[in-house]
Design an enzyme around this catalytic site. Structure first.
Site, PDB file in Angstrom:
ATOM      1  N   TYR A 163       0.818  -1.216   0.000  1.00 26.04           N
ATOM      2  CA  TYR A 163       0.000   0.000   0.000  1.00 26.04           C
ATOM      3  C   TYR A 163       0.852   1.267   0.000  1.00 26.04           C
ATOM      4  O   TYR A 163       0.701   2.134  -0.869  1.00 26.04           O
ATOM      5  CB  TYR A 163      -0.932   0.002   1.211  1.00 26.04           C
ATOM      6  N   LYS A 167       1.453   4.124  -3.100  1.00 24.42           N
ATOM      7  CA  LYS A 167       1.151   5.547  -2.987  1.00 24.42           C
ATOM      8  C   LYS A 167       2.393   6.399  -3.238  1.00 24.42           C
ATOM      9  O   LYS A 167       2.295   7.499  -3.801  1.00 24.42           O
ATOM     10  CB  LYS A 167       0.560   5.848  -1.609  1.00 24.42           C
TER      11      LYS A 167
END
Length: 245
Positions: A163, A167
């Site tokens: 994750y 990003k």
């Protein structure tokens, strides 16, 4: 009437952005992977007084789905004023660097990174027809390499191999895209809504969806003098709200 497409808008922050933009008089395409679920949400919104909202099926990991959504917007609007790339997934937890499988990391990147690129590239020609096009890529403080390197940061111990890295990649892509479009009236930014209580994190975040959506909108509905290529975060506690990369 300005038009906006919000991916992953049938719940949580995306849904709240839809409500607030509808209340401001924009025409909102509520992006949902499942059209029936999206239409059910729109029906409920209409019953609560929100207007000018249309559910549109869009799976950011499926180029054919993205192309079909683009064709609908082009046929109905002829252009797009605002794109909010909100759809994202967390992946499994924990996500250690040594044990998280390549397949799991790729799955997260397919939505959070490659999905954003797919949607952005598909809608770019419609955005170029707008007088004031805006692209807001929804990121996370967990994508900040600077903060992750600071042991005093309050989220320093929350490391995610899929994750957070997806990003960080999204942040880097946004810088490149903003630079490419800098001589056009585009404003292209990454916006972190902050640690918000949503289904995404089992409602563990301290922030509200109302605050998160308002922050995103604040840095999306900007004037011609606003910055481009910035990283805004609702977790940065000052008036400007600019996060380190």
């Amino acid at each position: 009437m300005k038009s906006v497409l919000i991916t992953g808008a049938n719940r949580s922050i995306g849904l709240e952005i839809t409500k607030q933009l509808s209340a401001k008089g924009l025409f909102v395409y509520l992006g949902s992977r499942n059209l029936e679920k999206g239409e059910a949400v729109v029906e409920e919104l209409n019953q609560n007084g929100y207007q000018n909202i249309k559910a549109i099926e869009i799976d950011v990991t499926n180029p054919d789905s993205v192309a079909a959504a683009k064709n609908i917007v082009e046929k109905e609007q002829g252009k797009l004023d605002i794109l909010i790339n909100n759809a994202g997934i967390l992946g499994t937890n924990p996500q250690t660097a040594s044990e998280t499988s390549i397949k799991e990391i790729q799955n997260v990147f397919d939505t959070n990174f490659f999905g954003v690129i797919t949607v952005t590239q598909a809608f770019l020609d419609l955005l170029k027809k707008s007088d004031s096009p805006r692209i807001s890529n929804i990121t996370s403080g967990l994508g900040s390499l600077t903060l992750h390197s600071d042991p005093t940061w309050k989220y320093y111990n929350f490391k995610t191999a899929g994750y957070g890295t997806s990003k960080a990649a999204l942040n880097a892509y946004t810088i490149v895209l903003a630079y490419e479009l800098k001589d056009l009236p585009f404003k292209v930014n990454v916006i972190d809504p902050g640690y918000t209580a949503t289904d995404f994190n089992a409602h563990s975040g301290p922030g509200s969806v109302e605050s998160a959506a308002s922050f995103i909108i604040k840095h999306t509905l900007t004037d011609e003098n606003a910055p481009t290529g910035q990283f805004y975060s609702n977790d940065i506690e000052d008036e400007i709200g600019i996060s380190p990369w």
